[in-house]
Design an enzyme around this catalytic site. Structure first.
Site, PDB file in Angstrom:
ATOM      1  N   GLY A   1       0.828  -1.201   0.000  1.00  0.00           N
ATOM      2  CA  GLY A   1       0.000   0.000   0.000  1.00  0.00           C
ATOM      3  C   GLY A   1       0.868   1.259   0.000  1.00  0.00           C
ATOM      4  O   GLY A   1       2.016   1.245  -0.466  1.00  0.00           O
TER       5      GLY A   1
ATOM      6  N   ARG B   1      -5.317   4.696   9.826  1.00  0.00           N
ATOM      7  CA  ARG B   1      -6.452   5.386  10.447  1.00  0.00           C
ATOM      8  C   ARG B   1      -7.074   6.400   9.490  1.00  0.00           C
ATOM      9  O   ARG B   1      -6.435   6.819   8.513  1.00  0.00           O
ATOM     10  CB  ARG B   1      -6.041   6.053  11.761  1.00  0.00           C
ATOM     11  CG  ARG B   1      -4.981   7.118  11.660  1.00  0.00           C
ATOM     12  CD  ARG B   1      -4.763   7.786  13.013  1.00  0.00           C
ATOM     13  NE  ARG B   1      -3.484   8.448  13.099  1.00  0.00           N
ATOM     14  CZ  ARG B   1      -3.178   9.343  14.039  1.00  0.00           C
ATOM     15  NH1 ARG B   1      -4.057   9.668  14.971  1.00  0.00           N
ATOM     16  NH2 ARG B   1      -1.984   9.899  14.062  1.00  0.00           N
TER      17      ARG B   1
ATOM     18  N   ARG C   1      -4.406   5.923  16.580  1.00  0.00           N
ATOM     19  CA  ARG C   1      -3.726   4.717  16.079  1.00  0.00           C
ATOM     20  C   ARG C   1      -4.179   3.488  16.867  1.00  0.00           C
ATOM     21  O   ARG C   1      -4.278   2.395  16.327  1.00  0.00           O
ATOM     22  CB  ARG C   1      -2.211   4.879  16.207  1.00  0.00           C
ATOM     23  CG  ARG C   1      -1.629   6.022  15.369  1.00  0.00           C
ATOM     24  CD  ARG C   1      -0.154   6.158  15.676  1.00  0.00           C
ATOM     25  NE  ARG C   1       0.513   7.218  14.937  1.00  0.00           N
ATOM     26  CZ  ARG C   1       0.605   8.474  15.339  1.00  0.00           C
ATOM     27  NH1 ARG C   1       0.028   8.856  16.481  1.00  0.00           N
ATOM     28  NH2 ARG C   1       1.250   9.371  14.616  1.00  0.00           N
TER      29      ARG C   1
ATOM     30  N   SER D   1       3.209  -1.286  11.091  1.00  0.00           N
ATOM     31  CA  SER D   1       1.753  -1.251  11.264  1.00  0.00           C
ATOM     32  C   SER D   1       1.388  -0.718  12.657  1.00  0.00           C
ATOM     33  O   SER D   1       2.062  -1.024  13.645  1.00  0.00           O
ATOM     34  CB  SER D   1       1.166  -2.654  11.100  1.00  0.00           C
ATOM     35  OG  SER D   1       1.668  -3.262   9.934  1.00  0.00           O
TER      36      SER D   1
ATOM     37  N   ASP E   1       8.958  10.433  13.780  1.00  0.00           N
ATOM     38  CA  ASP E   1       8.571  11.518  14.686  1.00  0.00           C
ATOM     39  C   ASP E   1       9.707  12.537  14.824  1.00  0.00           C
ATOM     40  O   ASP E   1       9.467  13.747  14.910  1.00  0.00           O
ATOM     41  CB  ASP E   1       8.189  10.943  16.059  1.00  0.00           C
ATOM     42  CG  ASP E   1       7.050   9.933  15.948  1.00  0.00           C
ATOM     43  OD1 ASP E   1       6.237  10.065  15.008  1.00  0.00           O
ATOM     44  OD2 ASP E   1       6.985   9.010  16.784  1.00  0.00           O
TER      45      ASP E   1
ATOM     46  N   ARG F   1       9.757  14.759  11.823  1.00  0.00           N
ATOM     47  CA  ARG F   1       8.697  15.781  11.930  1.00  0.00           C
ATOM     48  C   ARG F   1       9.084  16.856  12.952  1.00  0.00           C
ATOM     49  O   ARG F   1       8.764  18.035  12.790  1.00  0.00           O
ATOM     50  CB  ARG F   1       7.380  15.108  12.333  1.00  0.00           C
ATOM     51  CG  ARG F   1       6.817  14.276  11.199  1.00  0.00           C
ATOM     52  CD  ARG F   1       5.488  13.653  11.574  1.00  0.00           C
ATOM     53  NE  ARG F   1       4.958  12.933  10.425  1.00  0.00           N
ATOM     54  CZ  ARG F   1       4.204  11.844  10.506  1.00  0.00           C
ATOM     55  NH1 ARG F   1       3.875  11.355  11.687  1.00  0.00           N
ATOM     56  NH2 ARG F   1       3.753  11.260   9.414  1.00  0.00           N
TER      57      ARG F   1
ATOM     58  N   HIS G   1       4.738   5.839  20.042  1.00  0.00           N
ATOM     59  CA  HIS G   1       4.363   6.478  18.767  1.00  0.00           C
ATOM     60  C   HIS G   1       2.845   6.703  18.780  1.00  0.00           C
ATOM     61  O   HIS G   1       2.083   5.998  18.133  1.00  0.00           O
ATOM     62  CB  HIS G   1       4.791   5.578  17.596  1.00  0.00           C
ATOM     63  CG  HIS G   1       4.442   6.123  16.255  1.00  0.00           C
ATOM     64  ND1 HIS G   1       4.931   7.315  15.773  1.00  0.00           N
ATOM     65  CD2 HIS G   1       3.626   5.645  15.278  1.00  0.00           C
ATOM     66  CE1 HIS G   1       4.447   7.540  14.565  1.00  0.00           C
ATOM     67  NE2 HIS G   1       3.641   6.539  14.254  1.00  0.00           N
TER      68      HIS G   1
END
Ligand SMILES: NC(=O)c1ccc[n+]([C@@H]2O[C@H](COP(=O)([O-])OP(=O)(O)OC[C@H]3O[C@@H](n4cnc5c(N)ncnc54)[C@H](O)[C@@H]3O)[C@@H](O)[C@H]2O)c1
Ligand SMILES: O=C(O)C[C@H](O)C(=O)O
Length: 308
Positions: A9, A82, A88, A119, A148, A151, A175
């Site tokens: 995906g 999500r 999550r 996942s 993270d 970011r 997370h």
């Protein structure tokens, strides 16, 4: 170096693309349960090889794990993402079953592989792999902190009005929207603490925006992010493939480190050819320690929902 990525995906395909673009792996196998999907993604990616200049061979497989045999690193991205407004943790009901069966099939064909779990809810899924397989603990790694931290650096650079290459910082803890612990008092701009440049309101803003980084993107995209997650995974895979001994915050099984036991949570680790070569215990101040322990309580609560 052979790498398998399960789940072709958004995140799985992005991960395969970044691994190929970095040109360090001989082979990447993409596997998905959806008929023809992984084969299609692999073919599309292979048709970028001459354009982007990589030699990594990418192949696809519909649920045939024999094609993944003898992988050195396996990455688990299979499962649902999500939607806006969800946490999550709400994904556990569907994703736990998927991660359990996928990890068992992977290990059956690649018993010596290092496993990277992506996942969500990632810390709990990483713990699930520890609980349901016989792999040694240094071979099971959860990816969250590397993303993270990327970011965090993005938000720091924005607040500092500085180029991202000027800033450094790390996020530890779970997370999750509430559980992340951005280490703002350790963050630097060219070795100078960011507190020299940012007032406390700005630092609080950076911390808050970092923690909800995934939720912000999910709100904008209608599903969760994939470019930075894929790039973060590729960084971990490269550190293992090239035995780089690089430090990343990763979800690791703790047995007393940071005063925590029997859970997987984000802490700095050294990554090399064996997976987690070492868990690094850095000095945290009292507030950081308290936040990490609160975060651990949240992760343990989610772990409690597992049937293990
Ligand atoms: N840890 C992180 O930092 C991080 C970052 C981004 C996304 N994620 C998580 O990664 C997961 C994947 O996200 P996505 O955006 O790629 O979702 P996606 O829906 O685009 O892709 C998931 C893929 O998994 C496949 N799949 C489902 N069950 C499978 C099975 N049993 N075997 C093989 N393949 C199976 C689906 O067919 C689908 O193609 C989600 O759980 C998401 O929350 C984690
Ligand atoms: O936000 C999500 O649900 C996906 C992932 O964990 C992320 O941080 O991008």
């Amino acid at each position: 170096m052979k790498v398998t990525v399960v789940g072709a995906g958004a995140v799985g395909a992005s991960c395969a693309e970044y691994i190929a673009m970095k040109n360090f792996a001989a082979e990447v196998v993409l596997l998905d349960i959806k008929e023809g999907f992984a084969e299609g993604k692999a073919m599309d990616l292979m048709q970028t090889a001459s354009l982007n200049g990589f030699d990594t061979k990418i192949t696809g497989s519909t649920n045939d794990y024999s094609k993944t045999a003898e992988s050195d690193v396996v990455v688990i991205t299979s499962g649902i993402p999500r939607k806006p407004g969800m946490t999550r943790e709400e994904l556990i009901g569907i994703n736990a079953g998927i991660v359990k069966s996928v990890s068992s099939s992977l290990i059956e064909h690649s018993p010596n592989a290092v496993v990277i779990v992506v996942s969500n809810p990632m810390d709990t899924m990483t713990y699930l792999v520890h609980k349901t397989t016989s792999l040694p603990k240094h071979k099971i790694i959860g990816m969250g902190g590397a993303l993270d931290s990327a970011r965090f650096k993005y938000r720091l650079a924005e607040a500092l009005e500085a180029p991202i290459s000027d800033v450094d910082g790390m996020v530890i803890g779970g997370h999750s929207d509430k559980g992340m612990v951005p280490l703002i008092h350790h963050a630097t701009r060219n070795s100078v603490k960011v507190s020299e440049f940012l007032d406390s309101d700005k630092m609080d803003y950076v911390v808050q925006e970092t923690k909800v980084g995934g939720a912000t993107l999910t709100g904008l995209l209608g599903t969760s992010a994939w470019y930075a997650p894929g790039a973060a995974v590729s960084g971990l895979v490269q550190a293992i493939a090239n035995d780089q001994k690089k430090m990343f915050p990763c979800s690791a099984l703790l047995e007393g480190e940071y005063g925590l036991n029997d859970l997987c949570i984000g802490v700095p680790v050294i990554l090399g050819k064996n997976g987690i070569e070492k868990i690094v215990e850095i000095k945290l101040n009292d507030t950081e320690k308290e936040k990490l322990h609160e975060s651990a309580e949240g992760v343990k609560k989610t772990n409690g929902l597992l049937d293990v």
